[in-house]
Design a protein around this motif. Sequence first.
Motif: not given
Length: 389
Positions: A113-139
Amino acid sequence: MKLKPMIVAGVMSGTSADGIDVALVRIAPVKTQPRLTLLAHESFRYPAVLREAVLTAMNAKSTSTAELARLNWRLGIAYAEAVRATLERHNIKVDLVGCHGQTLYHQAVPAAYAGKRFACTWQAGEAALIAAEVQVPVVSNFRPADMAAGGQGAPLVPLLDHVLFADRKRGRVLQNIGGIANLTAIPAGASFDEEFAFDTGPGNMVMDALAQKLFNRGYDRNGGLAARGRVLDPVVDQMLRARYFALQPPKTAGREEFGREYAAKFLAACRRTSRKPEDALATATALTAESIARGFDRFVLPKMQGMPVDYIVSGGGARNAKLMSMLMARLEPMGCAVTTSEKFGLPSEAKEAVAFALLAWMTWHQLPGNVPTATGARRPAILGQITYV
């Protein structure tokens, strides 16, 4: 860093894209490995409109950045609501959240892709929203660190499998059947770096696609529809000739291999022999069972010869009676005692959420969470990114 006991919420939404599992887990350090206690588990279905958005994004050949940004934030809202609802129902406070996110794309093998070879992945779900709602850190975002170390970013459940199921006298195979089916193999007396894992192929994914298209149902409850059909064995044999099934572990799969396009091809193959919809669903169920059995026979059994083997099934597929009967018919003659994780005190549908609670605890304490013999990574890696309140 000194290890400390914590209550962690593990959050999982799998490749079936049917909803969210939340597990509340007390994790305490005990000598060589953590001790886990499941405090509560809840499941939440995605609203129909959100599930459709997820499935559309997974299968899209093209989409807009606006759609992807909105979906990322909408999923964050859904995860936060699920965690808060679980905490309120059980009146429990947590110290940390571990959220796998929703996999929208996973390319485990390098490609150009775009001149390079690599693996990739994408997991969606904005962690900042979870942290703000639950009021604890999120990994969150657990896969990339393993992939940066040369691994395939999956499977990530083997750490939990070793902690909960390793046995000195019995071989253990932990088979999860979600959208994709994956196993962890732990020979009797194996050390942590001797276990291995891989995706065996489709789990519920093809069955669910056919149940939706042919019967307008989200899934085949208890395998009742498949039980009314006959298996088209030539179709199963034909589909199992696909290159993926011959690949040596470690290997991982997703909707890119067994999603909507694959299900359409599978249905077309069935219809060349039978127009009865129950036959197609029975054959899809047999495909999952047979791919699991052949994966065990080819890659696992040679390393477990001469030892008793417990074959422990979890995930939504464990509740499909027809699928379980097919698995027993194939695996028991190979010396396996087939059972479910419930028999070991862990609800089938809670297991992966518990795994991400454990992985979050490991990350918080700067400990590696991947199993290189399972993912193919060159080294252990600390997984995930921490979002603070």
